[in-house]
Design a protein around this motif. Sequence first.
Motif, PDB file in Angstrom:
ATOM      1  N   ILE A 161       0.864  -1.181   0.000  1.00 50.60           N
ATOM      2  CA  ILE A 161       0.000   0.000   0.000  1.00 50.60           C
ATOM      3  C   ILE A 161       0.897   1.225   0.000  1.00 50.60           C
ATOM      4  N   VAL A 162       0.582   2.169  -0.858  1.00 48.82           N
ATOM      5  CA  VAL A 162       1.384   3.382  -0.981  1.00 48.82           C
ATOM      6  C   VAL A 162       0.523   4.574  -0.587  1.00 48.82           C
ATOM      7  N   LEU A 163       1.027   5.391   0.328  1.00 49.28           N
ATOM      8  CA  LEU A 163       0.356   6.635   0.690  1.00 49.28           C
ATOM      9  C   LEU A 163       0.838   7.728  -0.253  1.00 49.28           C
ATOM     10  N   LYS A 164      -0.096   8.377  -0.910  1.00 48.16           N
ATOM     11  CA  LYS A 164       0.277   9.397  -1.886  1.00 48.16           C
ATOM     12  C   LYS A 164      -0.068  10.804  -1.424  1.00 48.16           C
ATOM     13  N   GLU A 165      -0.433  10.938  -0.176  1.00 50.07           N
ATOM     14  CA  GLU A 165      -0.780  12.243   0.383  1.00 50.07           C
ATOM     15  C   GLU A 165       0.393  12.721   1.232  1.00 50.07           C
ATOM     16  N   PRO A 166       1.204  13.665   0.713  1.00 55.22           N
ATOM     17  CA  PRO A 166       2.430  14.080   1.422  1.00 55.22           C
ATOM     18  C   PRO A 166       2.188  14.587   2.839  1.00 55.22           C
ATOM     19  N   THR A 167       1.123  15.325   3.046  1.00 59.48           N
ATOM     20  CA  THR A 167       0.856  15.860   4.381  1.00 59.48           C
ATOM     21  C   THR A 167       0.574  14.732   5.366  1.00 59.48           C
ATOM     22  N   LEU A 168      -0.158  13.742   4.934  1.00 59.17           N
ATOM     23  CA  LEU A 168      -0.458  12.600   5.794  1.00 59.17           C
ATOM     24  C   LEU A 168       0.825  11.824   6.116  1.00 59.17           C
ATOM     25  N   VAL A 169       1.647  11.604   5.128  1.00 57.55           N
ATOM     26  CA  VAL A 169       2.923  10.911   5.341  1.00 57.55           C
ATOM     27  C   VAL A 169       3.767  11.697   6.344  1.00 57.55           C
ATOM     28  N   TRP A 170       3.846  13.004   6.179  1.00 63.91           N
ATOM     29  CA  TRP A 170       4.614  13.847   7.088  1.00 63.91           C
ATOM     30  C   TRP A 170       4.069  13.740   8.513  1.00 63.91           C
ATOM     31  N   GLN A 171       2.733  13.780   8.674  1.00 61.62           N
ATOM     32  CA  GLN A 171       2.135  13.681  10.007  1.00 61.62           C
ATOM     33  C   GLN A 171       2.461  12.344  10.665  1.00 61.62           C
ATOM     34  N   ILE A 172       2.401  11.280   9.899  1.00 61.12           N
ATOM     35  CA  ILE A 172       2.709   9.958  10.445  1.00 61.12           C
ATOM     36  C   ILE A 172       4.178   9.881  10.849  1.00 61.12           C
ATOM     37  N   GLU A 173       5.044  10.424  10.014  1.00 57.66           N
ATOM     38  CA  GLU A 173       6.473  10.427  10.343  1.00 57.66           C
ATOM     39  C   GLU A 173       6.741  11.236  11.612  1.00 57.66           C
ATOM     40  N   GLN A 174       6.075  12.371  11.760  1.00 55.19           N
ATOM     41  CA  GLN A 174       6.252  13.196  12.950  1.00 55.19           C
ATOM     42  C   GLN A 174       5.774  12.462  14.200  1.00 55.19           C
ATOM     43  N   LEU A 175       4.619  11.849  14.113  1.00 52.91           N
ATOM     44  CA  LEU A 175       4.076  11.112  15.250  1.00 52.91           C
ATOM     45  C   LEU A 175       4.987   9.943  15.623  1.00 52.91           C
TER      46      LEU A 175
END
Length: 122
Positions: A3-17
Amino acid sequence: MGIVLKEPTLVWQIEQLASQSTRPVEQVLEMAVRTYLDERECDAIHIETEAFWAMHDELLSKFTGQYVAMFHGDVIDYGPDASILEQRVRERLGLLPVLIAPVEPGPRRDLRWRGGRIEAAR
């Protein structure tokens, strides 16, 4: 399957968390998805429960003493044994949220799942 996440803001939020909690990104994502799916299942069962009680008198006239399986507000199966009924429903629908409830006379009972047992709501 990947599964690939293509929403950069969501990816960034997950990485931050993940960084803040010192957990792997995959674990944070898995927990988030699991929480979301659990909430959806809880909401779906609540809707099926409301449909069950709205139809209770009709269900009593057809299925007293039986268990019914409710899905999308309809009785999709019924039988005298809850575990056999659940098995039939799972074979047909997989893990979709389905309410399996006994049809018995009496007032509405609100139940809560508590770690492997069902308790009456207070």
